[in-house]
Design an enzyme around this catalytic site. Sequence first.
Site, PDB file in Angstrom:
ATOM      1  N   GLY A   1      43.727  38.052  38.615  1.00 28.96           N
ATOM      2  CA  GLY A   1      42.298  38.006  38.380  1.00 28.96           C
ATOM      3  C   GLY A   1      41.987  38.330  36.937  1.00 28.96           C
ATOM      4  N   HIS A   2      40.694  38.480  36.647  1.00 32.05           N
ATOM      5  CA  HIS A   2      40.236  38.755  35.282  1.00 32.05           C
ATOM      6  C   HIS A   2      39.825  40.209  35.091  1.00 32.05           C
ATOM      7  CE1 HIS A   2      39.170  34.217  34.474  1.00 32.05           C
ATOM      8  NE2 HIS A   2      40.425  34.414  34.818  1.00 32.05           N
ATOM      9  N   GLY A   3      40.187  41.065  36.048  1.00 32.08           N
ATOM     10  CA  GLY A   3      39.920  42.484  35.899  1.00 32.08           C
ATOM     11  C   GLY A   3      38.585  42.907  36.478  1.00 32.08           C
TER      12      GLY A   3
ATOM     13  N   ASN B   1      42.462  40.502  32.133  1.00 34.11           N
ATOM     14  CA  ASN B   1      41.821  41.660  31.516  1.00 34.11           C
ATOM     15  C   ASN B   1      41.929  42.846  32.463  1.00 34.11           C
ATOM     16  OD1 ASN B   1      40.461  40.110  29.211  1.00 34.11           O
ATOM     17  ND2 ASN B   1      39.622  39.076  30.999  1.00 34.11           N
TER      18      ASN B   1
ATOM     19  N   ASP C   1      39.025  34.917  39.141  1.00 35.09           N
ATOM     20  CA  ASP C   1      38.019  35.359  38.182  1.00 35.09           C
ATOM     21  C   ASP C   1      37.972  36.887  38.239  1.00 35.09           C
ATOM     22  OD1 ASP C   1      35.493  35.457  36.557  1.00 35.09           O
ATOM     23  OD2 ASP C   1      35.548  33.305  36.902  1.00 35.09           O
TER      24      ASP C   1
END
Length: 252
Positions: A95-97, A127, A73
């Site tokens: 991950g999602h940044g 992201n 995440d």
Amino acid sequence: MQNLHIANSKNVEIDGLTSVNSQKFHIAVTGSQNVNLRDITVTASGTSPNTDGIHIEKSTLVSVLNSTISTGDDCISMGPGARNVWIERVACGPGHGISIGSLGWKLQEPGVQNVTVKRVHFTETTNGLRIKTWARRSLGFVRNVLFHHVVFDGVKNPILIDQNYCPGGRNCPRQASGIKVSDIRYKSIRGTSQSKVAVRFECSKANPCAGITMHDVKLTYVGGGRGEEATATCANARGTSSGFVMPVVRYL
């Protein structure tokens, strides 16, 4: 369940901590003041949901330095009431940044302000630098944010403001976000995007983003054919660009 929850605390120093395969957030900082996290290592599968590396909410004077975060995440997320946050020398991926949000689920919600993110390297994340708010009425805000000296390596959405956030596309509010996003600065940013649209500003039609500035930004699209350049999309956003900026952003 978090591996570590720092709640309602002052003057906290954590150095050299490793967190592996947390059930939810690895480290959460809530209701706290003057929290310094250094040399943190977070490790989880890139497919593990809701395993944010470090989550900061309703806290002030929080720093995250010299850390490596691999998770499923957000590497670092900042929720309502995160203020005076300093993030530097962090490696993120998978991950999602690094995300501000999600924000705006509640009408009465403290804002996020005075955030600095610098010398961060993203590797093949979903992201990069993201601000996300729900499309519904809220009195919250995001202001005075600096993203500086950032490198993207094969990131899907390097720069994103999403004020129509609705993961999974189910039960979306489909209103206009009340969160006011202003004074967001992007400086000295380089790297590669897996998506042709490398910069996406999708701001609120009721509360357009204001004071976005981009200076010396160069993003390259790596997923297309020879000579195919990255692009930017911009809706309801006001701002300026200076120095060399690619892709070109056409503001309101």
